[in-house]
Design a protein around this motif. Sequence first.
Motif, PDB file in Angstrom:
ATOM      1  N   GLU A   1       4.922   2.725 -12.872  1.00 26.18           N
ATOM      2  CA  GLU A   1       3.820   2.305 -12.011  1.00 26.18           C
ATOM      3  C   GLU A   1       2.948   3.510 -11.626  1.00 26.18           C
ATOM      4  OE1 GLU A   1       2.389  -0.524 -10.962  1.00 26.18           O
ATOM      5  OE2 GLU A   1       1.016   0.945 -10.088  1.00 26.18           O
ATOM      6  N   PRO A   2       1.751   3.592 -12.155  1.00 26.54           N
ATOM      7  CA  PRO A   2       0.938   4.796 -11.908  1.00 26.54           C
ATOM      8  C   PRO A   2       0.484   4.960 -10.461  1.00 26.54           C
ATOM      9  CG  PRO A   2      -0.274   3.157 -13.185  1.00 26.54           C
ATOM     10  CD  PRO A   2       1.126   2.668 -13.114  1.00 26.54           C
ATOM     11  N   SER A   3       0.444   3.899  -9.693  1.00 30.70           N
ATOM     12  CA  SER A   3      -0.030   4.031  -8.308  1.00 30.70           C
ATOM     13  C   SER A   3       1.053   4.544  -7.365  1.00 30.70           C
ATOM     14  CB  SER A   3      -0.556   2.687  -7.803  1.00 30.70           C
ATOM     15  OG  SER A   3       0.511   1.775  -7.607  1.00 30.70           O
ATOM     16  N   LEU A   4       2.287   4.624  -7.844  1.00 30.25           N
ATOM     17  CA  LEU A   4       3.389   5.108  -7.005  1.00 30.25           C
ATOM     18  C   LEU A   4       3.792   6.516  -7.444  1.00 30.25           C
ATOM     19  CD1 LEU A   4       6.056   2.272  -6.578  1.00 30.25           C
ATOM     20  CD2 LEU A   4       4.618   3.293  -4.804  1.00 30.25           C
ATOM     21  N   HIS A   5       3.842   7.419  -6.494  1.00 27.38           N
ATOM     22  CA  HIS A   5       4.318   8.778  -6.791  1.00 27.38           C
ATOM     23  C   HIS A   5       5.789   8.857  -6.386  1.00 27.38           C
ATOM     24  CE1 HIS A   5       0.235  10.241  -7.540  1.00 27.38           C
ATOM     25  NE2 HIS A   5      -0.111   9.465  -6.528  1.00 27.38           N
ATOM     26  N   LEU A   6       6.632   9.134  -7.361  1.00 30.32           N
ATOM     27  CA  LEU A   6       8.062   9.250  -7.100  1.00 30.32           C
ATOM     28  C   LEU A   6       8.383  10.716  -6.814  1.00 30.32           C
ATOM     29  CD1 LEU A   6      10.612   7.394  -7.157  1.00 30.32           C
ATOM     30  CD2 LEU A   6      11.002   8.225  -9.485  1.00 30.32           C
ATOM     31  N   VAL A   7       8.897  10.986  -5.618  1.00 34.89           N
ATOM     32  CA  VAL A   7       9.210  12.359  -5.209  1.00 34.89           C
ATOM     33  C   VAL A   7      10.722  12.493  -5.084  1.00 34.89           C
ATOM     34  CG1 VAL A   7       8.854  14.167  -3.489  1.00 34.89           C
ATOM     35  CG2 VAL A   7       7.021  12.522  -3.960  1.00 34.89           C
ATOM     36  N   ARG A   8      11.312  13.261  -5.985  1.00 29.50           N
ATOM     37  CA  ARG A   8      12.763  13.475  -5.946  1.00 29.50           C
ATOM     38  C   ARG A   8      13.071  14.620  -4.989  1.00 29.50           C
ATOM     39  NH1 ARG A   8      14.131  10.750 -10.736  1.00 29.50           N
ATOM     40  NH2 ARG A   8      12.436  10.781 -12.253  1.00 29.50           N
ATOM     41  N   VAL A   9      14.086  14.451  -4.204  1.00 31.76           N
ATOM     42  CA  VAL A   9      14.452  15.478  -3.220  1.00 31.76           C
ATOM     43  C   VAL A   9      15.939  15.790  -3.340  1.00 31.76           C
ATOM     44  CG1 VAL A   9      12.630  14.772  -1.629  1.00 31.76           C
ATOM     45  CG2 VAL A   9      14.908  13.768  -1.417  1.00 31.76           C
ATOM     46  N   CYS A  10      16.346  16.816  -2.621  1.00 28.94           N
ATOM     47  CA  CYS A  10      17.737  17.255  -2.694  1.00 28.94           C
ATOM     48  C   CYS A  10      18.612  16.601  -1.632  1.00 28.94           C
ATOM     49  CB  CYS A  10      17.817  18.775  -2.526  1.00 28.94           C
ATOM     50  SG  CYS A  10      16.930  19.688  -3.805  1.00 28.94           S
ATOM     51  N   ARG A  11      18.034  16.339  -0.462  1.00 29.44           N
ATOM     52  CA  ARG A  11      18.809  15.744   0.629  1.00 29.44           C
ATOM     53  C   ARG A  11      17.924  14.760   1.379  1.00 29.44           C
ATOM     54  NH1 ARG A  11      24.383  16.120   1.660  1.00 29.44           N
ATOM     55  NH2 ARG A  11      23.563  14.024   1.780  1.00 29.44           N
ATOM     56  N   GLU A  12      18.590  13.827   2.067  1.00 32.73           N
ATOM     57  CA  GLU A  12      17.863  12.741   2.694  1.00 32.73           C
ATOM     58  C   GLU A  12      17.029  13.197   3.896  1.00 32.73           C
ATOM     59  OE1 GLU A  12      20.911  12.768   1.605  1.00 32.73           O
ATOM     60  OE2 GLU A  12      21.123  11.075   0.219  1.00 32.73           O
ATOM     61  N   GLY A  13      17.542  14.159   4.655  1.00 34.24           N
ATOM     62  CA  GLY A  13      16.749  14.665   5.763  1.00 34.24           C
ATOM     63  C   GLY A  13      15.457  15.305   5.279  1.00 34.24           C
ATOM     64  N   GLU A  14      15.558  15.955   4.150  1.00 33.59           N
ATOM     65  CA  GLU A  14      14.375  16.546   3.518  1.00 33.59           C
ATOM     66  C   GLU A  14      13.376  15.443   3.152  1.00 33.59           C
ATOM     67  OE1 GLU A  14      15.355  18.143  -0.279  1.00 33.59           O
ATOM     68  OE2 GLU A  14      13.474  19.232  -0.500  1.00 33.59           O
ATOM     69  N   ALA A  15      13.885  14.335   2.641  1.00 34.53           N
ATOM     70  CA  ALA A  15      13.004  13.211   2.268  1.00 34.53           C
ATOM     71  C   ALA A  15      12.205  12.725   3.465  1.00 34.53           C
ATOM     72  CB  ALA A  15      13.840  12.063   1.697  1.00 34.53           C
ATOM     73  N   ILE A  16      12.865  12.636   4.598  1.00 37.10           N
ATOM     74  CA  ILE A  16      12.188  12.130   5.798  1.00 37.10           C
ATOM     75  C   ILE A  16      11.110  13.103   6.255  1.00 37.10           C
ATOM     76  CG2 ILE A  16      12.529  11.504   8.222  1.00 37.10           C
ATOM     77  CD1 ILE A  16      15.379  10.561   7.392  1.00 37.10           C
TER      78      ILE A  16
ATOM     79  N   GLY B   1       0.797  -1.230   0.000  1.00 41.90           N
ATOM     80  CA  GLY B   1       0.000   0.000   0.000  1.00 41.90           C
ATOM     81  C   GLY B   1       0.823   1.270   0.000  1.00 41.90           C
ATOM     82  N   ILE B   2       2.072   1.176  -0.410  1.00 45.12           N
ATOM     83  CA  ILE B   2       2.916   2.375  -0.464  1.00 45.12           C
ATOM     84  C   ILE B   2       2.376   3.318  -1.541  1.00 45.12           C
ATOM     85  CG2 ILE B   2       5.239   3.263  -0.961  1.00 45.12           C
ATOM     86  CD1 ILE B   2       5.031   1.727   1.695  1.00 45.12           C
ATOM     87  N   THR B   3       2.228   4.591  -1.174  1.00 45.84           N
ATOM     88  CA  THR B   3       1.684   5.570  -2.124  1.00 45.84           C
ATOM     89  C   THR B   3       2.758   6.483  -2.716  1.00 45.84           C
ATOM     90  OG1 THR B   3       1.266   7.137  -0.317  1.00 45.84           O
ATOM     91  CG2 THR B   3      -0.539   5.630  -0.932  1.00 45.84           C
ATOM     92  N   HIS B   4       3.790   6.781  -1.931  1.00 43.49           N
ATOM     93  CA  HIS B   4       4.824   7.722  -2.375  1.00 43.49           C
ATOM     94  C   HIS B   4       6.212   7.151  -2.057  1.00 43.49           C
ATOM     95  CE1 HIS B   4       1.305  10.334  -2.099  1.00 43.49           C
ATOM     96  NE2 HIS B   4       1.939  11.239  -2.828  1.00 43.49           N
ATOM     97  N   VAL B   5       7.118   7.324  -2.967  1.00 49.24           N
ATOM     98  CA  VAL B   5       8.522   6.963  -2.742  1.00 49.24           C
ATOM     99  C   VAL B   5       9.340   8.252  -2.737  1.00 49.24           C
ATOM    100  CG1 VAL B   5      10.551   5.855  -3.733  1.00 49.24           C
ATOM    101  CG2 VAL B   5       8.357   4.652  -3.717  1.00 49.24           C
ATOM    102  N   LEU B   6       9.954   8.537  -1.606  1.00 43.50           N
ATOM    103  CA  LEU B   6      10.870   9.679  -1.483  1.00 43.50           C
ATOM    104  C   LEU B   6      12.252   9.164  -1.818  1.00 43.50           C
ATOM    105  CD1 LEU B   6       9.267  12.127  -0.492  1.00 43.50           C
ATOM    106  CD2 LEU B   6       8.402  10.065   0.618  1.00 43.50           C
ATOM    107  N   TRP B   7      12.981   9.798  -2.677  1.00 42.85           N
ATOM    108  CA  TRP B   7      13.963   9.074  -3.452  1.00 42.85           C
ATOM    109  C   TRP B   7      15.232   9.868  -3.690  1.00 42.85           C
ATOM    110  CZ3 TRP B   7      14.921   4.512  -5.757  1.00 42.85           C
ATOM    111  CH2 TRP B   7      15.425   4.419  -7.044  1.00 42.85           C
ATOM    112  N   ILE B   8      16.329   9.400  -3.151  1.00 47.77           N
ATOM    113  CA  ILE B   8      17.649   9.798  -3.654  1.00 47.77           C
ATOM    114  C   ILE B   8      18.398   8.493  -3.887  1.00 47.77           C
ATOM    115  CG2 ILE B   8      19.807  11.057  -3.303  1.00 47.77           C
ATOM    116  CD1 ILE B   8      18.474  12.928  -1.484  1.00 47.77           C
ATOM    117  N   PRO B   9      18.436   8.037  -5.101  1.00 47.41           N
ATOM    118  CA  PRO B   9      18.983   6.703  -5.355  1.00 47.41           C
ATOM    119  C   PRO B   9      20.501   6.670  -5.326  1.00 47.41           C
ATOM    120  CG  PRO B   9      18.385   7.743  -7.410  1.00 47.41           C
ATOM    121  CD  PRO B   9      17.969   8.692  -6.329  1.00 47.41           C
ATOM    122  N   ASP B  10      21.037   5.463  -5.166  1.00 49.79           N
ATOM    123  CA  ASP B  10      22.461   5.249  -5.432  1.00 49.79           C
ATOM    124  C   ASP B  10      22.567   4.396  -6.694  1.00 49.79           C
ATOM    125  OD1 ASP B  10      21.903   2.638  -4.707  1.00 49.79           O
ATOM    126  OD2 ASP B  10      22.901   2.763  -2.773  1.00 49.79           O
ATOM    127  N   SER B  11      23.763   3.969  -7.012  1.00 48.91           N
ATOM    128  CA  SER B  11      23.949   3.285  -8.298  1.00 48.91           C
ATOM    129  C   SER B  11      23.258   1.923  -8.337  1.00 48.91           C
ATOM    130  CB  SER B  11      25.439   3.131  -8.597  1.00 48.91           C
ATOM    131  OG  SER B  11      26.097   2.497  -7.523  1.00 48.91           O
TER     132      SER B  11
END
Lengths: 190, 160
Positions: free
Chosen positions: B37-52, B15-25
Amino acid sequence: MAMTQLEVLHVLARHRGQRIVITTMTTAGLWPALSDTPLDFFFIPSAMGHASSLGLGLALAQPDRGVIVVNGDGSLLMNLGTLVTLAQHAVPLTMLIMDNGLYEVTGGQRTVGAGTVDFAALARAAGIPRVYEFERLEQWEAGAADALSGPGPVVIWLKVEGRLGQQTPKPPHPMSEQIARLRRALGVAD
Amino acid sequence: MLDGPSVVAALRACGITHVLWIPDSELGRWEPAFLAEPSLHLVRVCREGEAIAIAAGLFLGGKRPLVIIQCTGLFEAGDSLRNAIHDLQLPLLFLIGVRSYLAHQQGTTRDTCPLFTEPILQAWRLPYVLLGPTHSAADLQHALTEAAQEKRPGAVLIAE
Protein backbone atom coordinates in the motif's frame (compact mmCIF):
# COMPACT_ATOMS: atom_id res chain seq x y z
CA MET A 1 40.05 20.47 29.48
CA ALA A 2 36.59 19.15 28.62
CA MET A 3 33.94 21.40 27.12
CA THR A 4 30.99 22.49 29.16
CA GLN A 5 27.54 21.71 27.84
CA LEU A 6 26.82 25.43 27.65
CA GLU A 7 29.88 26.00 25.48
CA VAL A 8 28.72 23.25 23.14
CA LEU A 9 25.27 24.79 22.93
CA HIS A 10 26.64 28.27 22.16
CA VAL A 11 28.30 26.80 19.06
CA LEU A 12 25.15 24.89 18.14
CA ALA A 13 23.07 28.07 18.41
CA ARG A 14 25.22 29.72 15.75
CA HIS A 15 24.62 26.89 13.28
CA ARG A 16 21.10 25.60 13.92
CA GLY A 17 19.39 27.80 11.29
CA GLN A 18 15.63 27.20 11.07
CA ARG A 19 15.80 23.63 12.30
CA ILE A 20 13.78 22.25 15.19
CA VAL A 21 15.96 21.79 18.27
CA ILE A 22 14.86 19.20 20.83
CA THR A 23 16.60 19.36 24.18
CA THR A 24 16.12 17.03 27.11
CA MET A 25 17.40 16.65 30.66
CA THR A 26 20.34 18.98 31.44
CA THR A 27 20.38 20.78 28.12
CA ALA A 28 16.67 21.60 28.37
CA GLY A 29 17.63 23.79 31.30
CA LEU A 30 20.48 25.49 29.44
CA TRP A 31 19.05 26.04 25.97
CA PRO A 32 16.29 28.58 26.85
CA ALA A 33 18.94 31.20 27.62
CA LEU A 34 20.24 30.79 24.06
CA SER A 35 17.02 30.26 22.13
CA ASP A 36 13.35 30.06 23.01
CA THR A 37 11.40 30.11 19.75
CA PRO A 38 8.48 27.92 18.66
CA LEU A 39 11.03 25.64 17.00
CA ASP A 40 12.75 24.97 20.33
CA PHE A 41 11.14 21.97 22.02
CA PHE A 42 12.12 21.38 25.62
CA PHE A 43 11.28 17.70 26.12
CA ILE A 44 10.43 17.81 29.81
CA PRO A 45 8.55 15.87 31.03
CA SER A 46 9.91 13.19 28.75
CA ALA A 47 9.92 9.45 28.35
CA MET A 48 13.30 8.16 29.41
CA GLY A 49 15.70 8.16 26.49
CA HIS A 50 13.14 8.94 23.82
CA ALA A 51 14.07 12.44 22.63
CA SER A 52 15.83 10.92 19.64
CA SER A 53 12.73 8.92 18.72
CA LEU A 54 10.49 11.95 19.03
CA GLY A 55 12.91 13.77 16.78
CA LEU A 56 12.86 10.98 14.22
CA GLY A 57 9.07 11.18 14.09
CA LEU A 58 9.24 14.92 13.49
CA ALA A 59 11.90 14.47 10.82
CA LEU A 60 9.79 11.86 9.02
CA ALA A 61 6.77 14.16 9.19
CA GLN A 62 8.66 17.29 8.16
CA PRO A 63 11.49 16.15 5.89
CA ASP A 64 12.18 19.66 4.59
CA ARG A 65 12.57 21.21 8.03
CA GLY A 66 15.46 19.49 9.75
CA VAL A 67 15.67 18.37 13.36
CA ILE A 68 18.51 18.55 15.88
CA VAL A 69 18.23 16.38 18.99
CA VAL A 70 20.51 17.21 21.90
CA ASN A 71 20.75 13.91 23.71
CA GLY A 72 22.75 12.73 26.70
CA ASP A 73 24.86 9.61 27.06
CA GLY A 74 22.57 8.26 29.76
CA SER A 75 19.50 8.94 27.65
CA LEU A 76 21.00 7.22 24.63
CA LEU A 77 21.95 4.19 26.70
CA MET A 78 18.27 3.81 27.62
CA ASN A 79 17.27 3.66 23.95
CA LEU A 80 20.29 2.37 22.04
CA GLY A 81 18.09 0.82 19.39
CA THR A 82 17.31 4.34 18.21
CA LEU A 83 20.66 4.33 16.39
CA VAL A 84 19.63 1.33 14.31
CA THR A 85 16.17 2.71 13.61
CA LEU A 86 17.54 6.13 12.71
CA ALA A 87 20.05 4.63 10.32
CA GLN A 88 17.22 3.16 8.23
CA HIS A 89 15.93 6.61 7.29
CA ALA A 90 17.61 9.25 5.13
CA VAL A 91 16.17 12.08 7.17
CA PRO A 92 17.61 15.50 8.07
CA LEU A 93 18.15 14.60 11.71
CA THR A 94 21.28 15.39 13.68
CA MET A 95 21.77 13.86 17.10
CA LEU A 96 24.27 15.37 19.51
CA ILE A 97 25.40 13.07 22.30
CA MET A 98 26.54 15.06 25.31
CA ASP A 99 28.76 12.50 27.04
CA ASN A 100 29.63 13.40 30.62
CA GLY A 101 29.51 9.85 31.96
CA LEU A 102 26.89 10.89 34.47
CA TYR A 103 23.21 10.85 35.17
CA GLU A 104 23.50 14.54 35.91
CA VAL A 105 19.90 15.44 36.69
CA THR A 106 19.71 12.82 39.43
CA GLY A 107 22.74 14.24 41.18
CA GLY A 108 25.67 12.87 39.22
CA GLN A 109 25.75 9.07 39.44
CA ARG A 110 27.98 7.28 36.92
CA THR A 111 26.34 5.90 33.80
CA VAL A 112 27.02 2.27 33.00
CA GLY A 113 30.16 2.03 30.92
CA ALA A 114 31.13 5.62 31.62
CA GLY A 115 34.39 6.48 29.91
CA THR A 116 34.60 3.19 28.05
CA VAL A 117 31.65 3.21 25.65
CA ASP A 118 32.59 4.33 22.15
CA PHE A 119 29.41 6.03 20.98
CA ALA A 120 30.90 6.91 17.61
CA ALA A 121 31.69 3.26 16.94
CA LEU A 122 28.20 2.26 18.06
CA ALA A 123 26.66 4.79 15.68
CA ARG A 124 28.83 3.64 12.78
CA ALA A 125 28.09 -0.01 13.47
CA ALA A 126 24.38 0.79 13.52
CA GLY A 127 24.72 2.21 10.02
CA ILE A 128 24.70 5.96 10.67
CA PRO A 129 26.45 7.34 7.59
CA ARG A 130 27.97 10.49 9.08
CA VAL A 131 29.51 10.34 12.56
CA TYR A 132 31.68 12.99 14.21
CA GLU A 133 33.41 13.18 17.58
CA PHE A 134 34.83 16.19 19.39
CA GLU A 135 36.70 16.31 22.69
CA ARG A 136 37.81 19.94 22.84
CA LEU A 137 35.96 23.17 22.32
CA GLU A 138 38.28 24.47 19.62
CA GLN A 139 37.76 21.23 17.66
CA TRP A 140 34.00 21.56 17.96
CA GLU A 141 34.08 25.22 16.93
CA ALA A 142 36.17 24.34 13.90
CA GLY A 143 34.13 21.31 12.88
CA ALA A 144 30.59 22.32 13.74
CA ALA A 145 29.75 23.94 10.40
CA ASP A 146 30.60 20.77 8.52
CA ALA A 147 29.04 18.40 11.03
CA LEU A 148 25.83 20.42 11.21
CA SER A 149 25.32 20.70 7.46
CA GLY A 150 24.75 18.20 4.69
CA PRO A 151 22.57 15.13 4.56
CA GLY A 152 21.37 13.22 7.57
CA PRO A 153 21.16 11.31 9.69
CA VAL A 154 24.21 12.55 11.57
CA VAL A 155 25.54 11.64 15.00
CA ILE A 156 27.92 13.97 16.83
CA TRP A 157 29.60 12.62 19.96
CA LEU A 158 30.83 15.37 22.30
CA LYS A 159 32.87 14.77 25.45
CA VAL A 160 31.63 17.28 27.99
CA GLU A 161 32.33 18.17 31.57
CA GLY A 162 30.14 16.57 34.20
CA ARG A 163 28.55 18.55 36.99
CA LEU A 164 27.51 17.22 40.36
CA GLY A 165 24.56 18.29 42.46
CA GLN A 166 22.30 19.29 39.57
CA GLN A 167 18.53 18.94 39.60
CA THR A 168 16.05 18.11 36.87
CA PRO A 169 15.40 21.37 35.03
CA LYS A 170 11.95 22.78 34.48
CA PRO A 171 10.80 23.69 30.96
CA PRO A 172 10.28 27.41 30.33
CA HIS A 173 6.74 26.79 29.08
CA PRO A 174 4.05 24.21 29.84
CA MET A 175 4.06 21.25 27.47
CA SER A 176 0.66 22.17 26.02
CA GLU A 177 1.98 25.61 25.07
CA GLN A 178 5.15 24.16 23.57
CA ILE A 179 3.16 21.74 21.44
CA ALA A 180 0.73 24.40 20.25
CA ARG A 181 3.43 26.84 19.21
CA LEU A 182 5.54 24.16 17.54
CA ARG A 183 2.60 22.89 15.49
CA ARG A 184 1.69 26.45 14.50
CA ALA A 185 5.26 27.10 13.39
CA LEU A 186 5.16 23.92 11.32
CA GLY A 187 1.84 24.86 9.77
CA VAL A 188 0.07 21.89 11.31
CA ALA A 189 -3.65 22.39 11.87
CA ASP A 190 -5.25 21.19 15.10
CA MET B 1 -12.07 -11.81 10.57
CA LEU B 2 -9.23 -9.39 9.99
CA ASP B 3 -6.72 -9.92 7.24
CA GLY B 4 -4.05 -7.73 5.72
CA PRO B 5 -6.01 -6.25 2.82
CA SER B 6 -9.08 -5.48 4.92
CA VAL B 7 -6.94 -3.90 7.66
CA VAL B 8 -5.12 -1.76 5.10
CA ALA B 9 -8.45 -0.62 3.67
CA ALA B 10 -9.63 0.33 7.16
CA LEU B 11 -6.44 2.26 7.90
CA ARG B 12 -6.70 4.12 4.61
CA ALA B 13 -10.27 5.06 5.41
CA CYS B 14 -9.09 6.43 8.77
CA GLY B 15 -6.37 8.52 7.15
CA ILE B 16 -3.51 6.65 8.81
CA THR B 17 -0.22 7.76 7.26
CA HIS B 18 2.40 5.76 9.18
CA VAL B 19 2.40 2.37 10.88
CA LEU B 20 4.97 1.94 13.66
CA TRP B 21 5.49 -1.74 13.74
CA ILE B 22 6.84 -4.59 15.79
CA PRO B 23 4.65 -7.47 14.70
CA ASP B 24 3.88 -10.74 16.40
CA SER B 25 3.13 -14.00 14.63
CA GLU B 26 -0.53 -13.09 14.13
CA LEU B 27 -0.26 -9.45 13.13
CA GLY B 28 2.87 -10.13 11.10
CA ARG B 29 0.72 -11.81 8.45
CA TRP B 30 -0.50 -8.36 7.46
CA GLU B 31 2.93 -7.15 6.45
CA PRO B 32 2.67 -7.96 2.71
CA ALA B 33 -0.51 -5.89 2.52
CA PHE B 34 1.16 -2.98 4.33
CA LEU B 35 4.14 -3.10 2.01
CA ALA B 36 1.86 -3.15 -1.03
CA GLU B 37 0.00 0.00 0.00
CA PRO B 38 1.84 3.12 -1.18
CA SER B 39 -0.11 5.51 1.06
CA LEU B 40 1.08 3.75 4.22
CA HIS B 41 4.62 4.23 5.50
CA LEU B 42 5.77 1.20 7.46
CA VAL B 43 8.32 2.18 10.12
CA ARG B 44 10.18 -0.72 11.73
CA VAL B 45 11.53 -0.08 15.20
CA CYS B 46 13.58 -1.91 17.77
CA ARG B 47 11.35 -1.53 20.83
CA GLU B 48 7.76 -0.62 21.49
CA GLY B 49 8.47 2.42 23.63
CA GLU B 50 10.52 3.75 20.75
CA ALA B 51 7.53 3.21 18.45
CA ILE B 52 5.33 5.35 20.66
CA ALA B 53 7.84 8.20 20.82
CA ILE B 54 8.28 8.18 17.04
CA ALA B 55 4.49 8.22 16.69
CA ALA B 56 4.41 11.23 19.01
CA GLY B 57 6.87 13.07 16.79
CA LEU B 58 4.91 12.17 13.68
CA PHE B 59 1.73 13.50 15.24
CA LEU B 60 3.43 16.74 16.27
CA GLY B 61 4.57 17.07 12.68
CA GLY B 62 1.06 16.69 11.31
CA LYS B 63 0.85 13.00 10.44
CA ARG B 64 -1.58 10.32 11.63
CA PRO B 65 0.41 7.37 12.95
CA LEU B 66 -0.79 4.03 14.26
CA VAL B 67 1.33 1.92 16.62
CA ILE B 68 0.95 -1.82 16.05
CA ILE B 69 2.53 -4.04 18.70
CA GLN B 70 1.91 -7.14 20.79
CA CYS B 71 0.80 -6.89 24.42
CA THR B 72 4.23 -8.03 25.57
CA GLY B 73 5.68 -4.90 24.00
CA LEU B 74 2.98 -2.83 25.62
CA PHE B 75 4.15 -4.12 28.99
CA GLU B 76 7.67 -2.89 28.16
CA ALA B 77 6.55 0.49 26.87
CA GLY B 78 4.67 1.96 29.81
CA ASP B 79 6.81 5.04 30.37
CA SER B 80 6.65 6.05 26.74
CA LEU B 81 2.89 5.50 26.67
CA ARG B 82 2.40 7.54 29.83
CA ASN B 83 4.49 10.38 28.48
CA ALA B 84 2.82 10.52 25.06
CA ILE B 85 -0.83 10.30 26.03
CA HIS B 86 -0.77 11.94 29.46
CA ASP B 87 2.19 14.37 29.63
CA LEU B 88 1.98 15.43 25.98
CA GLN B 89 -1.75 14.61 25.76
CA LEU B 90 -1.46 13.31 22.22
CA PRO B 91 -4.38 11.34 20.77
CA LEU B 92 -2.27 8.42 19.59
CA LEU B 93 -3.83 5.26 18.25
CA PHE B 94 -2.76 1.70 18.98
CA LEU B 95 -3.50 -1.77 17.67
CA ILE B 96 -2.35 -4.40 20.14
CA GLY B 97 -2.35 -8.16 19.76
CA VAL B 98 -3.29 -10.00 22.93
CA ARG B 99 -1.31 -13.21 22.90
CA SER B 100 -3.21 -16.36 23.92
CA TYR B 101 -6.46 -14.51 24.61
CA LEU B 102 -8.64 -17.12 22.90
CA ALA B 103 -6.85 -20.05 24.54
CA HIS B 104 -7.19 -18.31 27.88
CA GLN B 105 -10.93 -18.02 27.36
CA GLN B 106 -11.01 -21.78 26.82
CA GLY B 107 -8.79 -22.49 29.81
CA THR B 108 -6.17 -24.16 27.71
CA THR B 109 -3.13 -21.94 28.36
CA ARG B 110 -0.99 -20.78 31.22
CA ASP B 111 0.18 -17.74 29.28
CA THR B 112 -0.17 -14.75 31.62
CA CYS B 113 -0.51 -12.16 28.84
CA PRO B 114 -4.34 -12.20 28.86
CA LEU B 115 -4.39 -11.66 32.61
CA PHE B 116 -2.57 -8.36 32.47
CA THR B 117 -3.29 -6.64 29.15
CA GLU B 118 -6.65 -5.09 29.97
CA PRO B 119 -5.80 -4.16 33.59
CA ILE B 120 -2.64 -2.46 32.37
CA LEU B 121 -4.51 -0.45 29.77
CA GLN B 122 -7.00 0.54 32.44
CA ALA B 123 -4.15 1.56 34.74
CA TRP B 124 -2.63 3.72 31.98
CA ARG B 125 -6.12 5.14 31.29
CA LEU B 126 -5.98 4.26 27.63
CA PRO B 127 -9.50 3.59 26.29
CA TYR B 128 -9.77 0.38 24.28
CA VAL B 129 -12.07 -1.99 22.47
CA LEU B 130 -11.49 -5.73 22.08
CA LEU B 131 -12.01 -7.38 18.71
CA GLY B 132 -12.36 -11.13 18.40
CA PRO B 133 -12.70 -13.60 15.54
CA THR B 134 -16.24 -12.53 14.76
CA HIS B 135 -15.33 -8.90 14.27
CA SER B 136 -14.40 -7.35 10.95
CA ALA B 137 -12.26 -4.56 9.60
CA ALA B 138 -15.35 -2.35 9.74
CA ASP B 139 -15.23 -2.68 13.52
CA LEU B 140 -11.57 -1.71 13.50
CA GLN B 141 -12.33 1.29 11.31
CA HIS B 142 -15.19 2.32 13.60
CA ALA B 143 -13.02 2.15 16.72
CA LEU B 144 -10.19 4.16 15.21
CA THR B 145 -12.54 6.70 13.68
CA GLU B 146 -14.39 7.20 16.94
CA ALA B 147 -11.16 7.88 18.85
CA ALA B 148 -9.96 10.28 16.15
CA GLN B 149 -13.25 12.18 16.08
CA GLU B 150 -13.17 12.52 19.84
CA LYS B 151 -9.50 13.64 19.65
CA ARG B 152 -8.46 11.14 22.27
CA PRO B 153 -6.04 8.24 22.35
CA GLY B 154 -7.45 4.80 21.81
CA ALA B 155 -6.41 1.18 21.46
CA VAL B 156 -7.88 -1.73 19.59
CA LEU B 157 -7.04 -5.08 21.13
CA ILE B 158 -6.93 -8.06 18.83
CA ALA B 159 -7.79 -11.35 20.57
CA GLU B 160 -5.23 -13.89 19.40
